[in-house]
Scaffold this active site. Structure first.
Site, PDB file in Angstrom:
ATOM      1  CG  HIS A   1      -0.243  -0.250   2.506  1.00  0.00           C
ATOM      2  ND1 HIS A   1       0.175  -1.508   2.892  1.00  0.00           N
ATOM      3  CD2 HIS A   1       0.138   0.592   3.494  1.00  0.00           C
ATOM      4  CE1 HIS A   1       0.781  -1.430   4.070  1.00  0.00           C
ATOM      5  NE2 HIS A   1       0.774  -0.158   4.453  1.00  0.00           N
TER       6      HIS A   1
ATOM      7  CG  HIS B   1      30.255  -3.913  -9.228  1.00  0.00           C
ATOM      8  ND1 HIS B   1      31.029  -3.225  -8.322  1.00  0.00           N
ATOM      9  CD2 HIS B   1      30.618  -3.456 -10.449  1.00  0.00           C
ATOM     10  CE1 HIS B   1      31.841  -2.393  -8.971  1.00  0.00           C
ATOM     11  NE2 HIS B   1      31.594  -2.512 -10.264  1.00  0.00           N
TER      12      HIS B   1
ATOM     13  NE  ARG C   1      36.598  -6.316  -9.058  1.00  0.00           N
ATOM     14  CZ  ARG C   1      36.701  -5.105  -9.582  1.00  0.00           C
ATOM     15  NH1 ARG C   1      37.377  -4.923 -10.688  1.00  0.00           N
ATOM     16  NH2 ARG C   1      36.117  -4.080  -9.007  1.00  0.00           N
TER      17      ARG C   1
END
Length: 169
Positions: free
Chosen positions: A10, A99, A133
Site C-alpha cells: 500500500h 557488480h 571478477r
C-alpha cells in the site's frame, strides 16, 4: 524492450502506478502483481510473486516497492535465483546491476521522490552486468544459496566429507 514484473504494498502503490506508466510509455511490457490500492496489505506474497516471475522467465527484471523498500527486498530475496537490491540512489542502482547482476530493484516510496525513482529505474534498466571478477562473486552467491538449501559444507559434491582415519577425536 524488456518484460518487467512489478509489485508494491500500500505504501508503494502510488509509486508503482507512476513507474508502471513510465515503463509502458517506454515500451516495456508489465507483469503487475499488485497491490491495486492504498488499502493496507502485506508485502511478502506480492514481492515473492515478482521474484518468481523473474526466476521463471516470465519477466526479465522485477521491481518491488514499499515504504522503505527494505522488507520488499528481503521478501523478494527469499525466492531462489533472485538478487534483489535496495537502491534508493543512483550509485547503488548502477552497482547493483554492474557488480551484482541484480535482477530485482527495490525502492522505498517514502524515501525517494518520483523524479529520483524514475532516474533510479532508468539507471537500473540501462546498466548491464560487468562480468569478470564480479561473475566469480555472483557464482559464489549462487553457491551459498544452494548450500542454504541443504548442503552447508561449502562444496557441491555428494560425497561424505568425514575425515575418519579410524582414530578417536
Amino acid at each position: 524492450m524488456s518484460r518487467v514484473a512489478i509489485g508494491a504494498d500500500h505504501a508503494g502503490y502510488p509509486l508503482k502506478e507512476h513507474l508502471s506508466a513510465v515503463l509502458v510509455d517506454a515500451g516495456h511490457e508489465l507483469v503487475d502483481h499488485g497491490t491495486d490500492s492504498t488499502e493496507s496489505v502485506d508485502y511478502p506474497p506480492i514481492c515473492a510473486a515478482v521474484g518468481r516471475s523473474v526466476r521463471d522467465g516470465d519477466a526479465d527484471l522485477g521491481i518491488v516497492l514499499g515504504g522503505s523498500g527494505q522488507g520488499e527486498q528481503l521478501a523478494a530475496n527469499t525466492v531462489r535465483g533472485v538478487r534483489a537490491a535496495l537502491c534508493n540512489d543512483l550509485y547503488t542502482a548502477r552497482l547493483a546491476r554492474a557488480h551484482n547482476d541484480a535482477n530485482v530493484l527495490s525502492m522505498g516510496a517514502r524515501v525517494v521522490g518520483t523524479g529520483l525513482a524514475e532516474e533510479i529505474l532508468a539507471t537500473f534498466l540501462a546498466t548491464g552486468f560487468d562480468g569478470g571478477r564480479h561473475a566469480v562473486r555472483v557464482a559464489q552467491l549462487e553457491a551459498l544459496e544452494r548450500d542454504a538449501l541443504g548442503n552447508d559444507d561449502g562444496d557441491d559434491d555428494d560425497e561424505d566429507d568425514d575425515d575418519d582415519d579410524g582414530k578417536e577425536p
